[in-house]
Design a protein around this motif. Structure first.
Motif, PDB file in Angstrom:
ATOM      1  N   ASP A  94      10.455   3.214  -4.775  1.00 44.21           N
ATOM      2  CA  ASP A  94      10.755   1.837  -5.179  1.00 44.21           C
ATOM      3  C   ASP A  94      10.845   1.722  -6.697  1.00 44.21           C
ATOM      4  N   VAL A  95      11.838   1.011  -7.165  1.00 39.95           N
ATOM      5  CA  VAL A  95      11.932   0.716  -8.590  1.00 39.95           C
ATOM      6  C   VAL A  95      10.820  -0.276  -8.918  1.00 39.95           C
ATOM      7  N   GLY A  96      10.092  -0.023  -9.985  1.00 38.28           N
ATOM      8  CA  GLY A  96       9.051  -0.941 -10.421  1.00 38.28           C
ATOM      9  C   GLY A  96       7.678  -0.696  -9.825  1.00 38.28           C
ATOM     10  N   VAL A  97       7.572   0.176  -8.833  1.00 32.02           N
ATOM     11  CA  VAL A  97       6.256   0.466  -8.265  1.00 32.02           C
ATOM     12  C   VAL A  97       5.530   1.430  -9.206  1.00 32.02           C
ATOM     13  N   ASN A  98       4.233   1.224  -9.368  1.00 33.36           N
ATOM     14  CA  ASN A  98       3.455   2.100 -10.247  1.00 33.36           C
ATOM     15  C   ASN A  98       2.304   2.745  -9.478  1.00 33.36           C
ATOM     16  N   ALA A  99       1.560   3.584 -10.155  1.00 37.58           N
ATOM     17  CA  ALA A  99       0.470   4.329  -9.508  1.00 37.58           C
ATOM     18  C   ALA A  99      -0.563   3.394  -8.894  1.00 37.58           C
ATOM     19  N   PHE A 100      -0.861   2.299  -9.560  1.00 37.96           N
ATOM     20  CA  PHE A 100      -1.829   1.351  -9.021  1.00 37.96           C
ATOM     21  C   PHE A 100      -1.320   0.735  -7.718  1.00 37.96           C
ATOM     22  N   ASP A 101      -0.038   0.350  -7.682  1.00 38.97           N
ATOM     23  CA  ASP A 101       0.550  -0.215  -6.458  1.00 38.97           C
ATOM     24  C   ASP A 101       0.482   0.782  -5.304  1.00 38.97           C
ATOM     25  N   ILE A 102       0.812   2.035  -5.601  1.00 32.45           N
ATOM     26  CA  ILE A 102       0.806   3.078  -4.573  1.00 32.45           C
ATOM     27  C   ILE A 102      -0.614   3.327  -4.078  1.00 32.45           C
ATOM     28  N   ALA A 103      -1.558   3.446  -5.007  1.00 35.75           N
ATOM     29  CA  ALA A 103      -2.961   3.692  -4.629  1.00 35.75           C
ATOM     30  C   ALA A 103      -3.503   2.539  -3.792  1.00 35.75           C
ATOM     31  N   THR A 104      -3.185   1.325  -4.181  1.00 33.16           N
ATOM     32  CA  THR A 104      -3.651   0.144  -3.435  1.00 33.16           C
ATOM     33  C   THR A 104      -3.062   0.140  -2.025  1.00 33.16           C
ATOM     34  N   HIS A 105      -1.778   0.393  -1.930  1.00 36.09           N
ATOM     35  CA  HIS A 105      -1.099   0.428  -0.625  1.00 36.09           C
ATOM     36  C   HIS A 105      -1.715   1.502   0.268  1.00 36.09           C
ATOM     37  N   ALA A 106      -1.893   2.699  -0.275  1.00 37.06           N
ATOM     38  CA  ALA A 106      -2.461   3.807   0.499  1.00 37.06           C
ATOM     39  C   ALA A 106      -3.895   3.511   0.933  1.00 37.06           C
ATOM     40  N   GLN A 107      -4.659   2.897   0.050  1.00 36.20           N
ATOM     41  CA  GLN A 107      -6.055   2.591   0.377  1.00 36.20           C
ATOM     42  C   GLN A 107      -6.147   1.478   1.420  1.00 36.20           C
ATOM     43  N   GLU A 108      -5.344   0.436   1.264  1.00 37.28           N
ATOM     44  CA  GLU A 108      -5.358  -0.679   2.222  1.00 37.28           C
ATOM     45  C   GLU A 108      -4.978  -0.232   3.627  1.00 37.28           C
ATOM     46  N   LEU A 109      -4.053   0.729   3.720  1.00 36.00           N
ATOM     47  CA  LEU A 109      -3.572   1.178   5.024  1.00 36.00           C
ATOM     48  C   LEU A 109      -4.258   2.451   5.505  1.00 36.00           C
ATOM     49  N   ASP A 110      -5.227   2.926   4.722  1.00 33.68           N
ATOM     50  CA  ASP A 110      -5.994   4.119   5.097  1.00 33.68           C
ATOM     51  C   ASP A 110      -5.105   5.353   5.280  1.00 33.68           C
ATOM     52  N   ILE A 111      -4.120   5.518   4.423  1.00 36.21           N
ATOM     53  CA  ILE A 111      -3.219   6.663   4.512  1.00 36.21           C
ATOM     54  C   ILE A 111      -3.996   7.921   4.150  1.00 36.21           C
ATOM     55  N   SER A 112      -4.004   8.884   5.057  1.00 32.42           N
ATOM     56  CA  SER A 112      -4.834  10.085   4.877  1.00 32.42           C
ATOM     57  C   SER A 112      -4.086  11.251   4.245  1.00 32.42           C
ATOM     58  N   PHE A 113      -2.770  11.135   4.078  1.00 32.99           N
ATOM     59  CA  PHE A 113      -2.006  12.213   3.456  1.00 32.99           C
ATOM     60  C   PHE A 113      -1.708  11.837   2.005  1.00 32.99           C
ATOM     61  N   PRO A 114      -1.438  12.822   1.156  1.00 25.08           N
ATOM     62  CA  PRO A 114      -1.186  12.531  -0.262  1.00 25.08           C
ATOM     63  C   PRO A 114       0.062  11.662  -0.448  1.00 25.08           C
ATOM     64  N   VAL A 115      -0.004  10.785  -1.449  1.00 28.16           N
ATOM     65  CA  VAL A 115       1.116   9.900  -1.759  1.00 28.16           C
ATOM     66  C   VAL A 115       1.535  10.092  -3.213  1.00 28.16           C
ATOM     67  N   PHE A 116       2.842   9.942  -3.462  1.00 26.32           N
ATOM     68  CA  PHE A 116       3.400  10.216  -4.783  1.00 26.32           C
ATOM     69  C   PHE A 116       4.497   9.230  -5.132  1.00 26.32           C
ATOM     70  N   LYS A 117       4.695   9.039  -6.419  1.00 32.00           N
ATOM     71  CA  LYS A 117       5.814   8.277  -6.962  1.00 32.00           C
ATOM     72  C   LYS A 117       6.958   9.252  -7.220  1.00 32.00           C
ATOM     73  N   ASP A 118       8.141   8.912  -6.758  1.00 35.81           N
ATOM     74  CA  ASP A 118       9.345   9.691  -7.011  1.00 35.81           C
ATOM     75  C   ASP A 118       9.858   9.287  -8.396  1.00 35.81           C
ATOM     76  N   VAL A 119       9.570  10.102  -9.399  1.00 36.44           N
ATOM     77  CA  VAL A 119       9.911   9.783 -10.780  1.00 36.44           C
ATOM     78  C   VAL A 119      11.428   9.724 -10.937  1.00 36.44           C
ATOM     79  N   ASP A 120      11.907   8.627 -11.486  1.00 36.60           N
ATOM     80  CA  ASP A 120      13.325   8.394 -11.741  1.00 36.60           C
ATOM     81  C   ASP A 120      14.190   8.489 -10.485  1.00 36.60           C
TER      82      ASP A 120
END
Length: 161
Positions: A94-120
């Protein structure tokens, strides 16, 4: 779901010989880069080191209700295939998503696999990903084995069949 499961089983089957990665000839400055929620930068090839027969890239969106509805099933699949050394990675382009947004999303949904931002947006562009959620299965040489929907529950863009 059957198609994705069959392809994941295919990845678990031992294959002899190592072909070159499709990224091998790509200019280092243009290669896809992934940033973790801890701001560490990763190259896709890092995830195929060792005895990993393949990786599953799940393209997610922090605001996508369809992606959100699939999270429990994706966690189940990641847990199932982890024992067969297949790695599952959540990718946010997503354009505009940052590490905090990703971490919050993963934590809220209990995602157990690693998550990453696709740079550019390089990984999504390289693979031709157009929507979320979308799955791309790569073998140990980063050759594409499958790309598409998680299952046939929804048509493109979240519409029911």
């Amino acid at each position: 779901m059957r198609t994705l499961t069959i392809l994941l089983l295919f990845l678990a089957w031992p294959v002899s010989g190592q072909a070159a990665s499709p990224l091998a000839d790509m200019d280092a400055a243009k290669r896809p880069r992934l940033t973790s929620i801890y701001s560490t930068v990763h190259d896709l090839e890092e995830f195929t080191k060792g005895d990993t027969p393949g990786i599953v890239l799940v393209f997610l969106g922090t605001k996508c209700p369809v992606a959100r509805s699939y999270i429990p099933r994706l966690i189940e699949l990641a847990d199932t295939y982890r024992g067969q050394r297949i790695k599952t990675l959540g990718i946010y382009s997503d354009v505009g998503v940052n590490a905090f947004d990703i971490a919050t999303h993963a934590q809220e949904l209990d995602i157990s696999f690693p998550v990453f931002k696709d740079v550019d947006h390089r990984l999504a562009t390289w693979l031709g990903v157009q929507t979320t959620p979308e799955v791309v299965v790569l073998d140990e040489n980063l050759a594409k084995v499958y790309q598409g929907a998680i299952d046939d529950q929804f048509k493109r863009h979240g519409r029911k069949p």
